[in-house]
Design a protein around this motif. Sequence first.
Motif, PDB file in Angstrom:
ATOM      1  N   UNK A 182       0.613  -1.817  -0.169  1.00 39.02           N
ATOM      2  CA  UNK A 182      -0.034  -0.127  -0.060  1.00 39.02           C
ATOM      3  C   UNK A 182       1.552   1.324  -0.150  1.00 39.02           C
ATOM      4  N   UNK A 183       1.933   1.066   1.004  1.00 38.64           N
ATOM      5  CA  UNK A 183       2.670   2.249   0.972  1.00 38.64           C
ATOM      6  C   UNK A 183       3.649   2.496  -0.766  1.00 38.64           C
ATOM      7  N   UNK A 184       4.041   1.738  -0.863  1.00 36.73           N
ATOM      8  CA  UNK A 184       4.929   1.850  -2.253  1.00 36.73           C
ATOM      9  C   UNK A 184       3.810   2.256  -3.122  1.00 36.73           C
ATOM     10  N   UNK A 185       2.700   1.785  -3.125  1.00 35.76           N
ATOM     11  CA  UNK A 185       1.615   2.479  -3.911  1.00 35.76           C
ATOM     12  C   UNK A 185       1.076   3.614  -3.790  1.00 35.76           C
ATOM     13  N   UNK A 186       0.428   4.104  -2.580  1.00 35.92           N
ATOM     14  CA  UNK A 186      -0.053   4.935  -2.304  1.00 35.92           C
ATOM     15  C   UNK A 186       0.607   6.276  -1.605  1.00 35.92           C
ATOM     16  N   UNK A 187       1.692   5.773  -0.864  1.00 34.96           N
ATOM     17  CA  UNK A 187       2.083   6.839   0.039  1.00 34.96           C
ATOM     18  C   UNK A 187       2.393   6.640   1.233  1.00 34.96           C
ATOM     19  N   UNK A 188       2.944   7.473   2.363  1.00 35.32           N
ATOM     20  CA  UNK A 188       2.750   6.576   3.660  1.00 35.32           C
ATOM     21  C   UNK A 188       2.005   6.708   4.691  1.00 35.32           C
ATOM     22  N   UNK A 189       0.766   7.803   4.414  1.00 34.79           N
ATOM     23  CA  UNK A 189      -0.183   8.057   5.078  1.00 34.79           C
ATOM     24  C   UNK A 189      -1.242   7.130   5.095  1.00 34.79           C
ATOM     25  N   UNK A 190      -1.684   6.133   3.817  1.00 34.97           N
ATOM     26  CA  UNK A 190      -1.927   4.796   3.198  1.00 34.97           C
ATOM     27  C   UNK A 190      -2.080   4.188   3.925  1.00 34.97           C
ATOM     28  N   UNK A 191      -0.864   4.057   4.953  1.00 31.65           N
ATOM     29  CA  UNK A 191      -0.491   2.810   5.276  1.00 31.65           C
ATOM     30  C   UNK A 191      -0.639   2.578   6.551  1.00 31.65           C
ATOM     31  N   UNK A 192      -1.797   3.703   7.204  1.00 28.43           N
ATOM     32  CA  UNK A 192      -2.496   3.455   7.793  1.00 28.43           C
ATOM     33  C   UNK A 192      -3.757   3.711   8.085  1.00 28.43           C
TER      34      UNK A 192
END
Length: 293
Positions: A182-192
């Motif tokens: 998820x972070x690789x595709x969308x950015x670290x905010x979306x990991x949470x």
Amino acid sequence: MRFINYFRKSVPVATPYPGNEDAQQRYYKKLRLQVLIAALLSHSLYYVCRTTLNVVKEPILDNGALNATQLGMIGSAMLFVYAVGKFVNGFLADYRKDQSGNLIIGIAGFLNGDGYIGNAIFFLTFIILWGINGWAQSMGGPPGIVSLSRWYPLSTRGTYYGFFSASHNLGEFFSFLFVGAIVGLCGWHWGFAGSAVAGAIGIAIIIALLHDSPESKGLPPIEVLTGEEKSEEHKARSTRKMQRTAVRNPLVWMLALSSACMYVARYAVNGWGVLFLQEVKGFTLVEASQIVS
């Protein structure tokens, strides 16, 4: 008060489960399997919520939102509160239902990235919420173990606890793969945000499949169902008395200390392994998270 009462141990239902002994056994085996599945899967999803920070450290550093020292303090806050909470909730779990809760960040990250809040406010918000998350995380293991003890007899409890004890490894495995992708595709905010969804799924599993005790479903106690009647001495010992016996046992503290030392090495790899592989060995986020997974 109704909300508080939900977490108290259920009282036996007035009407026994209808049917003969064979029907009771079939119903009991169905429910205990559901309890095992609920405990295993929901506790795995706890770890998805817990290890998100371990995956997103380099993107946060690159973004300039926080520095490595601040990330270390945030991670330590969660683990310290988690340790205290696990000790406290372990005692409380003997008197209450299994419960689940998760508080995951994400919105604050977007606000910080857009310049609406400064780094100091973001750091303070992060460390408080991640500490609260540590307390919520501490409600996973002990109540799950108590649930198993209410549904599985002593003769097989170790076997089924073995299945349950694999849950945190499964959770970390899924976390590094799922959150890393998820972070690789969308950015670290979306990991949470993705972890919050995993936590919500865990809560749904608990509500649907976790059952408090055989007595709450109209069945006899586990000792009666399985023919493992308690001795008169065991019946006379209260839960509080058995807890005091455990606390006074030096072997329990020896096991606790040895486990704590093991966790120093374990969380060093879990917490900083992805960042080490990225910054020192040149792996991408997805590759590093796959290796640790």
